[in-house]
Motif scaffolding. Structure first.
Motif, mmCIF file in Angstrom:
data_model
loop_
_atom_site.group_PDB
_atom_site.id
_atom_site.type_symbol
_atom_site.label_atom_id
_atom_site.label_comp_id
_atom_site.label_asym_id
_atom_site.label_seq_id
_atom_site.Cartn_x
_atom_site.Cartn_y
_atom_site.Cartn_z
ATOM 1 N N ALA A 269 -1.310 -11.996 -3.971
ATOM 2 C CA ALA A 269 0.068 -12.084 -4.468
ATOM 3 C C ALA A 269 0.654 -10.694 -4.690
ATOM 4 C CB ALA A 269 0.097 -12.892 -5.767
ATOM 5 N N MET A 270 -0.135 -9.788 -5.269
ATOM 6 C CA MET A 270 0.359 -8.425 -5.480
ATOM 7 C C MET A 270 0.607 -7.723 -4.150
ATOM 8 S SD MET A 270 -1.618 -7.023 -8.902
ATOM 9 C CE MET A 270 -3.292 -7.457 -8.422
ATOM 10 N N ALA A 271 -0.283 -7.937 -3.174
ATOM 11 C CA ALA A 271 -0.104 -7.321 -1.861
ATOM 12 C C ALA A 271 1.150 -7.854 -1.180
ATOM 13 C CB ALA A 271 -1.338 -7.580 -0.984
ATOM 14 N N ALA A 272 1.410 -9.155 -1.305
ATOM 15 C CA ALA A 272 2.601 -9.735 -0.687
ATOM 16 C C ALA A 272 3.877 -9.168 -1.305
ATOM 17 C CB ALA A 272 2.580 -11.258 -0.831
ATOM 18 N N ALA A 273 3.838 -8.944 -2.632
ATOM 19 C CA ALA A 273 5.025 -8.401 -3.296
ATOM 20 C C ALA A 273 5.305 -6.963 -2.893
ATOM 21 C CB ALA A 273 4.846 -8.495 -4.813
ATOM 22 N N LEU A 274 4.249 -6.213 -2.540
ATOM 23 C CA LEU A 274 4.401 -4.776 -2.296
ATOM 24 C C LEU A 274 4.062 -4.369 -0.862
ATOM 25 C CD1 LEU A 274 2.683 -3.483 -5.574
ATOM 26 C CD2 LEU A 274 5.115 -3.731 -5.136
ATOM 27 N N TYR A 275 3.956 -5.325 0.056
ATOM 28 C CA TYR A 275 3.411 -4.982 1.379
ATOM 29 C C TYR A 275 4.249 -3.946 2.117
ATOM 30 C CZ TYR A 275 6.759 -7.608 4.292
ATOM 31 O OH TYR A 275 7.876 -8.033 4.958
ATOM 32 N N ASN A 276 5.552 -3.879 1.891
ATOM 33 C CA ASN A 276 6.364 -2.889 2.599
ATOM 34 C C ASN A 276 6.731 -1.702 1.719
ATOM 35 O OD1 ASN A 276 8.250 -4.075 0.962
ATOM 36 N ND2 ASN A 276 9.309 -5.161 2.600
ATOM 37 N N GLU B 223 -0.692 2.178 5.704
ATOM 38 C CA GLU B 223 -1.559 3.191 5.118
ATOM 39 C C GLU B 223 -0.841 3.934 3.996
ATOM 40 O OE1 GLU B 223 -4.631 6.614 6.834
ATOM 41 O OE2 GLU B 223 -3.142 5.685 8.147
ATOM 42 N N THR B 224 0.452 4.218 4.202
ATOM 43 C CA THR B 224 1.240 4.878 3.162
ATOM 44 C C THR B 224 1.340 3.991 1.928
ATOM 45 O OG1 THR B 224 2.546 6.017 4.852
ATOM 46 C CG2 THR B 224 3.464 5.931 2.625
ATOM 47 N N ILE C 23 -5.648 -4.707 1.044
ATOM 48 C CA ILE C 23 -5.041 -5.797 1.822
ATOM 49 C C ILE C 23 -3.809 -5.297 2.553
ATOM 50 C CG2 ILE C 23 -3.825 -8.009 1.622
ATOM 51 C CD1 ILE C 23 -5.689 -8.722 -0.688
ATOM 52 N N ILE C 24 -2.980 -4.495 1.859
ATOM 53 C CA ILE C 24 -1.785 -3.929 2.493
ATOM 54 C C ILE C 24 -2.173 -3.009 3.649
ATOM 55 C CG2 ILE C 24 0.143 -2.351 2.106
ATOM 56 C CD1 ILE C 24 0.332 -3.493 -0.738
ATOM 57 N N ARG C 25 -3.167 -2.175 3.444
ATOM 58 C CA ARG C 25 -3.576 -1.221 4.483
ATOM 59 C C ARG C 25 -3.940 -1.933 5.786
ATOM 60 N NH1 ARG C 25 -6.055 3.912 4.842
ATOM 61 N NH2 ARG C 25 -7.376 4.113 6.694
ATOM 62 N N PRO D 17 -10.216 -7.779 6.177
ATOM 63 C CA PRO D 17 -10.268 -8.546 4.914
ATOM 64 C C PRO D 17 -9.484 -9.859 5.044
ATOM 65 C CG PRO D 17 -9.801 -6.222 4.474
ATOM 66 C CD PRO D 17 -9.749 -6.395 5.967
ATOM 67 N N LEU D 18 -10.018 -10.914 4.432
ATOM 68 C CA LEU D 18 -9.377 -12.226 4.516
ATOM 69 C C LEU D 18 -7.938 -12.169 4.021
ATOM 70 C CD1 LEU D 18 -9.374 -15.278 4.976
ATOM 71 C CD2 LEU D 18 -10.438 -15.556 2.710
ATOM 72 N N GLY D 19 -7.705 -11.464 2.907
ATOM 73 C CA GLY D 19 -6.350 -11.352 2.393
ATOM 74 C C GLY D 19 -5.393 -10.735 3.392
ATOM 75 N N SER D 20 -5.864 -9.739 4.140
ATOM 76 C CA SER D 20 -5.022 -9.091 5.153
ATOM 77 C C SER D 20 -4.697 -10.054 6.282
ATOM 78 C CB SER D 20 -5.738 -7.857 5.711
ATOM 79 O OG SER D 20 -6.002 -6.911 4.698
ATOM 80 N N ARG D 21 -5.663 -10.894 6.657
ATOM 81 C CA ARG D 21 -5.415 -11.866 7.733
ATOM 82 C C ARG D 21 -4.353 -12.884 7.311
ATOM 83 N NH1 ARG D 21 -11.256 -14.076 8.396
ATOM 84 N NH2 ARG D 21 -12.052 -12.417 7.047
#
Length: 447
Positions: free
Chosen positions: A230-237, A268-269, A286-288, A309-313
């Protein structure tokens, strides 16, 4: 005034008095106490004598520049929120402020008054959430201390204290869970800041977040992974914040040379900007890797298969599904159904086949309107269809062939043909119809 009744103090720093007066004018109707400094040195003196909640500093000042000032504040008063006012030519200063000063946000000059007020409110909301996190952390430490004291008497009072120790452990679990929820809430607040950088039609974080939460809940993912996802989805960009405007407006498949290379750096950034926040480091990973491909041809690490990572997929599926509909990948916007077909087509190349199958099922049979929520549409199987209902979405066969167009009114003969077709193909179709049509049919039947 803050939520606890204590005044909120804001320090404005600029060597130009007209800028300070402009900021005073913008904030005069806000419930803040304003302090002013004409240089970085004066600002540090004020911080030593007055509690300051938030500092807004100009980037270019003689002597100590804004980035250096905010770096000093970060080291000496890390709980003070930091915002940088910068011109478009101050890229080096902005990068320094982000990397060393760990600023909350930078705002380009000339600023928009309403945007400035909104950013300040959101910064203070983020600060409140962080203070609440620290409070819960202190509470947890105190409870740990109490638990250690109880353990000293454990051998003599095992039987009598078992229930009490269990209750204490439950309280600790609750405190840790509240702490984690506080971080998730903070990331969602920060995601709203990221959205301010792009046009409304390209603000995707909310829809991506909705999709991954639904996936995690329906398929009962591990709670820790669910929170990280959830945190990765909120901040992915997050990594896109340093882009020029034309990168936001150009579909990724049309970028080339330097622009394409810069686009590929954003995952990566994004991770690098989160490294200082330990509870978000798993989300950062996950974001990376959310632009890696199942066949190993993605970036930045060229991971393949289950090494991703599963979250990244999961995140990549949600991101691509939403961005295809927004025209952010191809040179045209795809309809929801076409986007879903394209995602399904690339299972095994871009996406994990097993995760892709679950994702497509979630977005069709189980929850068809997660991405573009429409409470007037429901899903029905063929056996529950009634004559007079009107299709709200195109109906496709399993091989991708279009069976019925959106807007088609169903007849008894057509419903019977669908049932026969299902039986002959060994398939199971779900049709989406407007709730208003269903209600009107039900009303007609009663009368």
């Amino acid at each position: 005034m803050g939520s606890n009744g204590v005044p909120i103090n804001i320090l404005l720093v600029d060597d130009e008095d007209n800028i300070l007066q402009s900021l005073r004018r913008v904030l005069r109707s806000e419930p803040y106490r304003l302090f002013f400094a004409g240089s970085g040195e004066v600002a540090l003196q004020q911080l030593e004598s007055v509690h300051i909640d938030l500092v807004i500093s100009d980037a270019r000042m003689p002597g100590m520049d804004g980035a250096t000032l905010l770096c000093q504040i970060q080291k000496r008063w890390p709980n003070c929120m930091r915002i940088l006012l910068t011109g478009y030519t101050d890229l080096a200063s902005t990068i320094k402020a982000i990397n060393e000063g760990e600023i909350y946000r930078y705002i380009s000059k000339p600023w928009d008054d309403e945007e400035l007020r909104l950013v300040i409110r959101q910064a203070l909301a983020f600060q409140h959430a962080e203070r609440e996190r620290l409070r819960l952390e202190a509470l947890t430490q105190e409870q740990n201390r109490q638990l250690q004291e109880l353990n000293g008497f454990l051998e003599q009072r095992v039987t009598a204290r078992t229930a009490e120790l269990q209750q204490t452990a439950d309280m600790l679990d609750l405190a840790y869970e509240e702490l984690r929820k506080s971080y998730v809430t903070a990331t969602e607040v920060f995601a709203s800041l990221i959205a301010q950088r792009v046009s409304k039609e390209r603000q995707t974080n909310a829809q991506v977040l909705l999709l991954v939460k639904a996936y995690a809940q329906h398929y009962k993912l591990d709670p820790i992974l669910s929170g990280d996802l959830a945190m990765a989805a909120a901040l992915y960009n997050l990594g896109k914040l340093t882009w020029d405007d034309h990168l936001f407006s150009t579909p990724s498949d049309l970028l080339y040379k330097e622009d394409r290379e810069r686009y590929r750096q954003y995952p990566e950034t994004g991770e690098s900007l989160l490294l200082a926040l330990e509870p978000i480091q798993n989300a950062g990973l996950i974001i990376r890797n959310h632009q890696e491909r199942w066949d190993g041809q993605g970036y930045p690490d060229r991971l393949a298969g289950e090494n991703i990572p599963l979250g990244s997929r999961i995140l990549r599926l949600a991101v691509d599904f939403i961005e295809l509909q927004r025209g952010m990948i191809l040179d045209r916007k795809l309809s929801r159904d076409v986007a879903l077909l394209l995602v399904k087509k690339h299972a095994g190349r871009l996406y994990d086949p097993a995760v892709c199958e679950l994702f497509v099922e979630l977005c069709t049979t189980l929850a068809p309107d997660l991405a573009l929520a429409d409470n007037t549409i429901i899903s029905l199987d063929v056996r529950r269809l009634e004559p007079g209902m009107v299709l709200a979405r195109n109906l496709y066969a399993d091989n991708g062939m279009l069976l019925l167009n959106e807007g088609k009114q169903l007849t008894r003969a057509l419903i019977d043909k669908l049932a026969v077709f299902e039986a002959s193909e060994g398939a199971r179709y779900t049709l989406f119809v407007r709730m208003s049509e269903v209600k009107s049919e039900a009303t007609t039947g009663v009368s």
